[in-house]
Design a protein around this motif. Structure first.
Motif, PDB file in Angstrom:
ATOM      1  N   ASN A  21      35.351  44.104  21.919  1.00  0.00           N
ATOM      2  CA  ASN A  21      35.675  42.705  22.179  1.00  0.00           C
ATOM      3  C   ASN A  21      36.578  42.626  23.406  1.00  0.00           C
ATOM      4  OD1 ASN A  21      35.766  39.944  21.655  1.00  0.00           O
ATOM      5  ND2 ASN A  21      37.645  40.118  20.455  1.00  0.00           N
ATOM      6  N   VAL A  22      36.416  41.555  24.176  1.00  0.00           N
ATOM      7  CA  VAL A  22      37.246  41.354  25.366  1.00  0.00           C
ATOM      8  C   VAL A  22      37.708  39.897  25.396  1.00  0.00           C
ATOM      9  CG1 VAL A  22      37.347  41.495  27.888  1.00  0.00           C
ATOM     10  CG2 VAL A  22      35.859  43.056  26.644  1.00  0.00           C
ATOM     11  N   ARG A  23      38.997  39.697  25.625  1.00  0.00           N
ATOM     12  CA  ARG A  23      39.525  38.340  25.820  1.00  0.00           C
ATOM     13  C   ARG A  23      40.302  38.354  27.128  1.00  0.00           C
ATOM     14  NH1 ARG A  23      37.645  34.623  22.422  1.00  0.00           N
ATOM     15  NH2 ARG A  23      39.595  33.515  22.023  1.00  0.00           N
ATOM     16  N   VAL A  24      40.115  37.317  27.929  1.00  0.00           N
ATOM     17  CA  VAL A  24      40.808  37.250  29.216  1.00  0.00           C
ATOM     18  C   VAL A  24      41.790  36.093  29.206  1.00  0.00           C
ATOM     19  CG1 VAL A  24      40.528  36.934  31.702  1.00  0.00           C
ATOM     20  CG2 VAL A  24      38.868  38.291  30.431  1.00  0.00           C
ATOM     21  N   GLY A  25      43.023  36.373  29.561  1.00  0.00           N
ATOM     22  CA  GLY A  25      44.049  35.332  29.650  1.00  0.00           C
ATOM     23  C   GLY A  25      44.769  35.397  30.979  1.00  0.00           C
ATOM     24  N   LYS A  26      45.847  34.611  31.087  1.00  0.00           N
ATOM     25  CA  LYS A  26      46.631  34.558  32.320  1.00  0.00           C
ATOM     26  C   LYS A  26      48.013  35.109  32.051  1.00  0.00           C
ATOM     27  CE  LYS A  26      46.043  30.171  32.316  1.00  0.00           C
ATOM     28  NZ  LYS A  26      46.158  28.718  32.506  1.00  0.00           N
ATOM     29  N   ILE A  27      48.594  35.717  33.070  1.00  0.00           N
ATOM     30  CA  ILE A  27      50.004  36.061  32.989  1.00  0.00           C
ATOM     31  C   ILE A  27      50.687  35.418  34.177  1.00  0.00           C
ATOM     32  CG2 ILE A  27      49.574  38.337  34.028  1.00  0.00           C
ATOM     33  CD1 ILE A  27      51.938  39.254  32.181  1.00  0.00           C
ATOM     34  N   ILE A  28      51.717  34.626  33.885  1.00  0.00           N
ATOM     35  CA  ILE A  28      52.430  33.909  34.946  1.00  0.00           C
ATOM     36  C   ILE A  28      53.856  34.417  34.967  1.00  0.00           C
ATOM     37  CG2 ILE A  28      53.123  31.645  35.818  1.00  0.00           C
ATOM     38  CD1 ILE A  28      50.714  30.464  34.407  1.00  0.00           C
ATOM     39  N   SER A  29      54.219  35.062  36.080  1.00  0.00           N
ATOM     40  CA  SER A  29      55.549  35.635  36.231  1.00  0.00           C
ATOM     41  C   SER A  29      56.423  34.652  37.009  1.00  0.00           C
ATOM     42  CB  SER A  29      55.415  36.967  36.975  1.00  0.00           C
ATOM     43  OG  SER A  29      56.678  37.477  37.267  1.00  0.00           O
ATOM     44  N   GLY A  83      35.784  36.359  29.194  1.00  0.00           N
ATOM     45  CA  GLY A  83      35.840  37.590  28.415  1.00  0.00           C
ATOM     46  C   GLY A  83      34.453  38.143  28.132  1.00  0.00           C
ATOM     47  N   GLU A  84      33.512  37.235  27.839  1.00  0.00           N
ATOM     48  CA  GLU A  84      32.129  37.689  27.577  1.00  0.00           C
ATOM     49  C   GLU A  84      31.516  38.294  28.833  1.00  0.00           C
ATOM     50  OE1 GLU A  84      30.092  34.275  25.918  1.00  0.00           O
ATOM     51  OE2 GLU A  84      31.558  34.186  24.284  1.00  0.00           O
ATOM     52  N   ALA A  85      31.810  37.694  29.988  1.00  0.00           N
ATOM     53  CA  ALA A  85      31.282  38.227  31.254  1.00  0.00           C
ATOM     54  C   ALA A  85      31.841  39.623  31.525  1.00  0.00           C
ATOM     55  CB  ALA A  85      31.628  37.281  32.404  1.00  0.00           C
ATOM     56  N   LYS A 127      29.723  46.843  29.564  1.00  0.00           N
ATOM     57  CA  LYS A 127      28.549  47.442  28.909  1.00  0.00           C
ATOM     58  C   LYS A 127      27.598  48.010  29.947  1.00  0.00           C
ATOM     59  CE  LYS A 127      27.986  44.976  24.521  1.00  0.00           C
ATOM     60  NZ  LYS A 127      27.389  43.740  24.000  1.00  0.00           N
ATOM     61  N   SER A 128      27.363  47.252  31.023  1.00  0.00           N
ATOM     62  CA  SER A 128      26.414  47.719  32.042  1.00  0.00           C
ATOM     63  C   SER A 128      26.965  48.922  32.807  1.00  0.00           C
ATOM     64  CB  SER A 128      26.024  46.588  32.990  1.00  0.00           C
ATOM     65  OG  SER A 128      27.123  46.224  33.772  1.00  0.00           O
ATOM     66  N   LEU A 129      28.287  49.131  32.757  1.00  0.00           N
ATOM     67  CA  LEU A 129      28.877  50.350  33.331  1.00  0.00           C
ATOM     68  C   LEU A 129      28.954  51.473  32.289  1.00  0.00           C
ATOM     69  CD1 LEU A 129      31.770  48.832  35.487  1.00  0.00           C
ATOM     70  CD2 LEU A 129      29.759  50.032  36.342  1.00  0.00           C
ATOM     71  N   LEU A 156      37.874  46.062  36.523  1.00  0.00           N
ATOM     72  CA  LEU A 156      38.790  44.962  36.185  1.00  0.00           C
ATOM     73  C   LEU A 156      39.799  44.634  37.276  1.00  0.00           C
ATOM     74  CD1 LEU A 156      39.456  45.935  32.448  1.00  0.00           C
ATOM     75  CD2 LEU A 156      37.661  44.499  33.372  1.00  0.00           C
ATOM     76  N   ALA A 157      40.290  45.668  37.975  1.00  0.00           N
ATOM     77  CA  ALA A 157      41.323  45.436  38.985  1.00  0.00           C
ATOM     78  C   ALA A 157      40.814  45.817  40.366  1.00  0.00           C
ATOM     79  CB  ALA A 157      42.572  46.241  38.646  1.00  0.00           C
ATOM     80  N   ASN A 158      41.345  45.159  41.378  1.00  0.00           N
ATOM     81  CA  ASN A 158      41.049  45.521  42.766  1.00  0.00           C
ATOM     82  C   ASN A 158      42.246  46.313  43.295  1.00  0.00           C
ATOM     83  OD1 ASN A 158      40.792  45.647  45.496  1.00  0.00           O
ATOM     84  ND2 ASN A 158      40.128  43.534  45.763  1.00  0.00           N
ATOM     85  N   PRO A 159      42.102  47.655  43.423  1.00  0.00           N
ATOM     86  CA  PRO A 159      43.269  48.478  43.753  1.00  0.00           C
ATOM     87  C   PRO A 159      43.884  48.176  45.125  1.00  0.00           C
ATOM     88  CG  PRO A 159      41.252  49.769  43.854  1.00  0.00           C
ATOM     89  CD  PRO A 159      40.885  48.428  43.285  1.00  0.00           C
ATOM     90  N   VAL A 160      43.149  47.481  45.976  1.00  0.00           N
ATOM     91  CA  VAL A 160      43.676  47.157  47.314  1.00  0.00           C
ATOM     92  C   VAL A 160      44.786  46.104  47.214  1.00  0.00           C
ATOM     93  CG1 VAL A 160      43.092  46.291  49.610  1.00  0.00           C
ATOM     94  CG2 VAL A 160      41.453  47.693  48.354  1.00  0.00           C
ATOM     95  N   ILE A 161      44.604  45.123  46.333  1.00  0.00           N
ATOM     96  CA  ILE A 161      45.553  43.998  46.295  1.00  0.00           C
ATOM     97  C   ILE A 161      46.230  43.818  44.935  1.00  0.00           C
ATOM     98  CG2 ILE A 161      44.435  42.679  48.153  1.00  0.00           C
ATOM     99  CD1 ILE A 161      43.100  40.988  45.899  1.00  0.00           C
ATOM    100  N   GLU A 162      45.827  44.628  43.940  1.00  0.00           N
ATOM    101  CA  GLU A 162      46.377  44.419  42.598  1.00  0.00           C
ATOM    102  C   GLU A 162      46.933  45.720  42.005  1.00  0.00           C
ATOM    103  OE1 GLU A 162      43.500  40.814  40.925  1.00  0.00           O
ATOM    104  OE2 GLU A 162      42.762  42.859  40.843  1.00  0.00           O
ATOM    105  N   THR A 163      47.924  45.566  41.146  1.00  0.00           N
ATOM    106  CA  THR A 163      48.400  46.691  40.342  1.00  0.00           C
ATOM    107  C   THR A 163      48.140  46.350  38.880  1.00  0.00           C
ATOM    108  OG1 THR A 163      50.595  45.732  40.168  1.00  0.00           O
ATOM    109  CG2 THR A 163      50.249  47.330  41.925  1.00  0.00           C
TER     110      THR A 163
END
Lengths: 93, 93
Positions: free
Chosen positions: A38-46, A21-23, A29-31, B69-76
């Motif tokens: 704040n940013v948190r990154v998690g997983k989604i498992i379908s 999330g920090e990365a 920020k650099s964009l 955050l997303a790669n539009p070629v392979i992700e939605t």
């Protein structure tokens, strides 16, 4: 038996360090996305689970999260179930 | 300005190879979860964004997904916004 789609959303607990999330935050920020606090990154498992009822599908998914998918020490998870529409089984247009 | 929590759910497109999902599927099989038909693994990115309105927050998040955050070629991706409750700002019990 019906196929249920269960989505497990697995997030790091509040207070747990989240280097991914920090990365992402640094990258945004650099964009010059300056409004991001704040940013948190998690997983989604379908998961597509064969079960008799929605409750049974959720119950199975809960066991999967406890045993394999989530780390209860540092992660929390939430589960939502939907039944795929019959059209999703395949049709020829 | 209000802080909006925007969740970006990023999933591999249908038909795109998902080795992480296959690995999870294999792990669940070896734990004898036999009712699982399919597994797809994606990311969930929870963003706290300062914006004037929900639409502006979603619009910013859309640009972030498109650019980083997303790669539009392979992700939605899909976006949902919620406004954190005032109590979340901190209170002393």
């Amino acid at each position: 038996m019906t196929i249920w789609r269960v989505e497990a959303m697995i997030m790091p607990k509040d207070g747990v360090n989240d280097p991914q999330g920090e990365a992402v935050h640094g990258g945004l920020k650099s964009l010059e996305f300056v409004g991001v606090q704040n940013v948190r990154v998690g997983k989604i498992i379908s998961l597509s689970i064969e079960a008799k009822s929605e409750d049974e599908a959720i119950d199975q998914a809960m066991h999967m999260c406890d045993q394999l998918l989530a780390n209860p020490v540092i992660e929390t998870y939430s589960l939502t179930a939907t039944q795929p529409s019959p059209a999703a089984k395949g049709s020829i247009a």
